[in-house]
Design a protein around this motif. Structure first.
Motif, PDB file in Angstrom:
ATOM      1  N   SER A  42       0.842  -1.204   0.000  1.00  0.00           N
ATOM      2  CA  SER A  42       0.000   0.000   0.000  1.00  0.00           C
ATOM      3  C   SER A  42       0.876   1.253   0.000  1.00  0.00           C
ATOM      4  O   SER A  42       2.093   1.195   0.127  1.00  0.00           O
ATOM      5  N   ASP A  43       0.218   2.400  -0.157  1.00  0.00           N
ATOM      6  CA  ASP A  43       0.977   3.638  -0.181  1.00  0.00           C
ATOM      7  C   ASP A  43       1.207   4.138   1.237  1.00  0.00           C
ATOM      8  O   ASP A  43       0.661   3.615   2.211  1.00  0.00           O
ATOM      9  N   ALA A  44       2.038   5.158   1.344  1.00  0.00           N
ATOM     10  CA  ALA A  44       2.395   5.721   2.648  1.00  0.00           C
ATOM     11  C   ALA A  44       2.314   7.241   2.557  1.00  0.00           C
ATOM     12  O   ALA A  44       3.328   7.932   2.397  1.00  0.00           O
ATOM     13  N   PRO A  45       1.104   7.797   2.673  1.00  0.00           N
ATOM     14  CA  PRO A  45       0.956   9.254   2.580  1.00  0.00           C
ATOM     15  C   PRO A  45       1.374   9.959   3.858  1.00  0.00           C
ATOM     16  O   PRO A  45       1.340   9.380   4.940  1.00  0.00           O
ATOM     17  N   VAL A  46       1.785  11.208   3.722  1.00  0.00           N
ATOM     18  CA  VAL A  46       2.069  12.077   4.857  1.00  0.00           C
ATOM     19  C   VAL A  46       1.115  13.259   4.782  1.00  0.00           C
ATOM     20  O   VAL A  46       1.110  13.993   3.788  1.00  0.00           O
ATOM     21  N   PHE A  47       0.297  13.417   5.801  1.00  0.00           N
ATOM     22  CA  PHE A  47      -0.757  14.433   5.880  1.00  0.00           C
ATOM     23  C   PHE A  47      -1.847  14.151   4.852  1.00  0.00           C
ATOM     24  O   PHE A  47      -2.985  13.887   5.196  1.00  0.00           O
ATOM     25  N   HIS A  48      -1.500  14.205   3.575  1.00  0.00           N
ATOM     26  CA  HIS A  48      -2.456  13.956   2.487  1.00  0.00           C
ATOM     27  C   HIS A  48      -1.652  13.527   1.268  1.00  0.00           C
ATOM     28  O   HIS A  48      -0.542  14.044   1.035  1.00  0.00           O
ATOM     29  N   PRO A  49      -2.178  12.576   0.451  1.00  0.00           N
ATOM     30  CA  PRO A  49      -1.410  12.120  -0.716  1.00  0.00           C
ATOM     31  C   PRO A  49      -0.980  13.242  -1.656  1.00  0.00           C
ATOM     32  O   PRO A  49       0.047  13.127  -2.325  1.00  0.00           O
ATOM     33  N   ARG A  50      -1.742  14.316  -1.717  1.00  0.00           N
ATOM     34  CA  ARG A  50      -1.353  15.416  -2.594  1.00  0.00           C
ATOM     35  C   ARG A  50      -0.160  16.187  -2.037  1.00  0.00           C
ATOM     36  O   ARG A  50       0.530  16.878  -2.782  1.00  0.00           O
ATOM     37  N   PHE A  51       0.068  16.068  -0.745  1.00  0.00           N
ATOM     38  CA  PHE A  51       1.234  16.711  -0.142  1.00  0.00           C
ATOM     39  C   PHE A  51       2.458  15.819  -0.308  1.00  0.00           C
ATOM     40  O   PHE A  51       3.492  16.257  -0.818  1.00  0.00           O
ATOM     41  N   SER A  52       2.336  14.559   0.137  1.00  0.00           N
ATOM     42  CA  SER A  52       3.439  13.609  -0.007  1.00  0.00           C
ATOM     43  C   SER A  52       2.895  12.190   0.051  1.00  0.00           C
ATOM     44  O   SER A  52       2.082  11.864   0.922  1.00  0.00           O
TER      45      SER A  52
END
Length: 311
Positions: A42-52
């Protein structure tokens, strides 16, 4: 006594197993394993996927924590960011079946994990700064020869050094041999690197006129963000450790070439060292004993010796 380390992905997820001296049997009684920062899918977003957002590019050794056999004795979460404290991976672990497993987490990560309300919080220990945690390892074949672990969470020393990223876990494995001789194997896990100032107290408790560090899990790659400063100290920070201590083996850590998406991705600069360049630059700096390693996914490395503490 020995240590084996297996890279479960090509990033920062390692399975470390400490082995008591062989009794001549084929059993693994007395083995004790630690799983570090599990992120398997799976992915690993920080705050929000659009941010990181980050995704693996190399398939891990296992698809789920359910595939680990035997189950680890400890799971350590060293960072609060999602590529270290990964909800989808951690929630797959079957706590009701593996009743002996405990989770140790840094303070920021522990708050996140408690918020998931997914397992008995009584089985999680929250690291406190510079607190040394002792864990006894049963030695049923030779009860008179105790073995134990000492864990220590080491955050950055100063607030401006981004303590949320720059921290380390110190792991020491002790075993008592005949005639009360104690040996130790030491491991330092610092997936983003850490300023040398924070490590000096831990180094001072390693054996040797020049402290001897058995295994260093530390990045080769240097990463800088114009938004947040140094993300990974890479080789320059690792070189400082190798100058301050006699490092036996340095394994590339958290260096996977991942898919990085979002706003942050355009604000990163990377300087890459491969194993050959690390060895060459270490030699140029006068560090000749350290062996540099890049473990492929699933690859296992065995360290067969410990340092004698007393005779």
């Amino acid at each position: 006594m020995s240590l084996s380390v297996q890279h479960l992905n090509t990033d920062a997820t390692f399975l470390i197993t400490f082995h008591l001296p062989s009794s001549g049997t084929t059993t693994k009684e007395g083995d004790f394993s630690i799983l570090l920062d599990p992120w398997l899918h799976s992915d690993a977003p920080v705050f929000h996927p659009r941010f990181s957002n980050q995704l693996h590019t190399v398939k891990p050794a296992v698809n789920s924590l359910l595939e680990l056999s035997p189950a680890p004795d400890l799971i350590i979460v060293s960072q609060s960011k999602s590529d270290h404290c990964h909800e989808e991976t951690l929630k797959e672990f079957d706590w009701s079946t593996h009743v002996g497993t405990r989770l140790y987490a840094c303070p920021d990560a522990s708050s996140i994990i408690k918020g998931w309300k997914w397992f008995p919080s009584s089985r999680m220990t929250v690291f406190k700064k510079s607190d040394r945690v002792r864990i006894d390892i049963p030695n049923t074949q030779n009860p008179e020869r105790p073995a134990w672990l000492e864990l220590e969470f080491i955050p950055a020393k100063w607030p401006w050094e981004m303590p949320g990223l720059h921290s380390a876990i110190g792991i020491k494995y002790f075993f008592t041999e005949a005639f009360s001789t104690t040996k130790m194997i030491s491991t330092l896990f610092t997936p983003h690197s850490i300023p040398i100032s924070a490590l000096r107290p831990w180094f001072s408790r390693l054996p040797g006129k020049k402290p001897q560090l058995t295994l260093l899990l530390h990045p080769f790659k240097h990463i800088y963000s114009f938004m947040g400063g140094e993300i990974s100290g890479g080789f320059p920070a690792g070189l400082e450790i190798c100058k301050a201590t006699d490092v036996g083996t340095w394994i590339s850590t958290h260096d996977e070439v991942k898919v990085v998406e979002g706003f942050v991705s355009s604000h990163l600069t990377e300087t890459t060292w491969d194993r050959g360049k690390v060895e060459a630059d270490l030699a140029s700096a006068g560090v000749k004993k350290t062996v540099a390693k890049e473990l492929r996914v699933s690859e296992n490395l065995i360290v067969d010796e410990g340092v004698v503490l007393n005779v």
